[in-house]
Design a protein around this motif. Structure first.
Motif, PDB file in Angstrom:
ATOM      1  N   ILE A   1      17.764  -1.031  -0.201  1.00 14.04           N
ATOM      2  CA  ILE A   1      17.047  -1.578  -1.196  1.00 14.04           C
ATOM      3  C   ILE A   1      15.250  -1.628  -0.963  1.00 14.04           C
ATOM      4  O   ILE A   1      14.585  -1.391  -1.793  1.00 14.04           O
ATOM      5  CB  ILE A   1      17.455  -3.037  -1.151  1.00 14.04           C
ATOM      6  CG1 ILE A   1      18.730  -3.305  -1.579  1.00 14.04           C
ATOM      7  CG2 ILE A   1      16.175  -4.059  -1.687  1.00 14.04           C
ATOM      8  CD1 ILE A   1      19.366  -4.746  -1.699  1.00 14.04           C
ATOM      9  N   GLU A   2      15.210  -1.336   0.481  1.00  9.35           N
ATOM     10  CA  GLU A   2      13.708  -1.351   0.773  1.00  9.35           C
ATOM     11  C   GLU A   2      13.281   0.158   0.561  1.00  9.35           C
ATOM     12  O   GLU A   2      11.919   0.368   0.671  1.00  9.35           O
ATOM     13  CB  GLU A   2      13.545  -1.547   2.546  1.00  9.35           C
ATOM     14  CG  GLU A   2      14.599  -0.777   3.305  1.00  9.35           C
ATOM     15  CD  GLU A   2      15.715  -1.494   3.636  1.00  9.35           C
ATOM     16  OE1 GLU A   2      16.396  -2.235   2.646  1.00  9.35           O
ATOM     17  OE2 GLU A   2      16.192  -1.247   4.742  1.00  9.35           O
ATOM     18  N   ASP A   3      14.007   0.880   0.030  1.00 12.26           N
ATOM     19  CA  ASP A   3      13.386   2.389  -0.706  1.00 12.26           C
ATOM     20  C   ASP A   3      13.089   2.207  -2.032  1.00 12.26           C
ATOM     21  O   ASP A   3      12.337   3.133  -2.210  1.00 12.26           O
ATOM     22  CB  ASP A   3      14.568   3.403  -0.615  1.00 12.26           C
ATOM     23  CG  ASP A   3      14.940   3.774   0.799  1.00 12.26           C
ATOM     24  OD1 ASP A   3      16.276   4.061   0.999  1.00 12.26           O
ATOM     25  OD2 ASP A   3      14.225   3.829   1.801  1.00 12.26           O
ATOM     26  N   THR A   4      12.799   0.834  -2.603  1.00 12.42           N
ATOM     27  CA  THR A   4      12.640   0.755  -3.992  1.00 12.42           C
ATOM     28  C   THR A   4      10.902   1.153  -3.844  1.00 12.42           C
ATOM     29  O   THR A   4      10.308   0.339  -3.170  1.00 12.42           O
ATOM     30  CB  THR A   4      13.030  -0.607  -4.426  1.00 12.42           C
ATOM     31  OG1 THR A   4      14.282  -0.505  -4.505  1.00 12.42           O
ATOM     32  CG2 THR A   4      12.103  -0.829  -5.834  1.00 12.42           C
ATOM     33  N   ALA A   5      10.513   1.991  -4.806  1.00 13.71           N
ATOM     34  CA  ALA A   5       8.959   2.218  -5.014  1.00 13.71           C
ATOM     35  C   ALA A   5       8.832   3.064  -5.932  1.00 13.71           C
ATOM     36  O   ALA A   5       9.751   3.950  -6.380  1.00 13.71           O
ATOM     37  CB  ALA A   5       8.543   2.814  -3.492  1.00 13.71           C
ATOM     38  N   MET A   6       7.664   3.472  -6.352  1.00  8.37           N
ATOM     39  CA  MET A   6       7.091   4.532  -6.934  1.00  8.37           C
ATOM     40  C   MET A   6       6.943   5.689  -5.872  1.00  8.37           C
ATOM     41  O   MET A   6       6.231   5.464  -5.062  1.00  8.37           O
ATOM     42  CB  MET A   6       5.837   4.258  -7.611  1.00  8.37           C
ATOM     43  CG  MET A   6       5.550   5.381  -8.790  1.00  8.37           C
ATOM     44  SD  MET A   6       6.312   5.462 -10.175  1.00  8.37           S
ATOM     45  CE  MET A   6       5.910   4.129 -11.057  1.00  8.37           C
ATOM     46  N   TYR A   7       7.591   6.679  -6.082  1.00  6.23           N
ATOM     47  CA  TYR A   7       7.292   8.056  -5.346  1.00  6.23           C
ATOM     48  C   TYR A   7       6.512   8.940  -6.148  1.00  6.23           C
ATOM     49  O   TYR A   7       6.579   9.291  -7.188  1.00  6.23           O
ATOM     50  CB  TYR A   7       8.862   8.644  -5.122  1.00  6.23           C
ATOM     51  CG  TYR A   7       9.581   7.751  -4.351  1.00  6.23           C
ATOM     52  CD1 TYR A   7       9.812   6.725  -4.837  1.00  6.23           C
ATOM     53  CD2 TYR A   7       9.753   8.203  -3.020  1.00  6.23           C
ATOM     54  CE1 TYR A   7      10.783   5.644  -3.483  1.00  6.23           C
ATOM     55  CE2 TYR A   7      10.590   7.669  -2.036  1.00  6.23           C
ATOM     56  CZ  TYR A   7      11.099   6.303  -2.335  1.00  6.23           C
ATOM     57  OH  TYR A   7      11.761   5.713  -1.527  1.00  6.23           O
TER      58      TYR A   7
ATOM     59  N   GLY B   1       0.676  -1.158  -0.005  1.00  6.53           N
ATOM     60  CA  GLY B   1      -0.029  -0.109   0.034  1.00  6.53           C
ATOM     61  C   GLY B   1       0.847   1.364   0.165  1.00  6.53           C
ATOM     62  O   GLY B   1       2.156   1.189   0.011  1.00  6.53           O
ATOM     63  N   SER B   2       0.056   2.381  -0.232  1.00  8.59           N
ATOM     64  CA  SER B   2       0.876   3.695  -0.087  1.00  8.59           C
ATOM     65  C   SER B   2       1.380   4.056   1.499  1.00  8.59           C
ATOM     66  O   SER B   2       0.746   3.524   2.265  1.00  8.59           O
ATOM     67  CB  SER B   2      -0.224   4.782  -0.354  1.00  8.59           C
ATOM     68  OG  SER B   2       0.481   6.025  -0.495  1.00  8.59           O
TER      69      SER B   2
END
Length: 110
Positions: free
Chosen positions: A86-92, A43-44
């Protein structure tokens, strides 16, 4: 009224990126603005907020690594991402109320 994010990309762990959010149709100085992110299958997640007074807040997982700022002359928000994990991987996405842009992808991997 529009928000356009840019600046995402691929980096190795420990790297940096600077995300931009160009606003049109309103002034970023006048509203509470935030960055949120969404990782694949999740989720967001709220990342950071800046108030009209210029006060900033960060979720605990990015505190000390990310910096939110704004440029009044260019009506743009910036999110500096340092010491990426690595855990910062996301769409921002940047967001004003219910308005969000199309997002910019950040991928952190070896």
């Amino acid at each position: 009224v529009q928000l356009v994010e840019s600046g995402g990309g691929w980096v190795q762990p420990g790297g940096s990126l600077r995300l931009s959010c160009a606003a049109s149709g309103f002034s970023v100085d006048d509203y509470m603005m935030r960055w949120v992110r969404q990782a694949p299958g999740k989720g967001s997640e709220w990342v950071s907020t800046i108030t009209p007074q210029g006060n900033t807040a960060y979720t605990s997982s990015v505190k000390g690594r990310f910096t939110l700022s704004r440029d009044s002359a260019n009506n743009t928000l910036y999110l500096q991402l340092d010491s990426l994990k690595i855990e910062d991987t996301a769409m921002y996405f940047c967001q004003k109320d219910n308005l969000k842009g199309q997002g910019t992808q950040v991928t952190v991997s070896t």
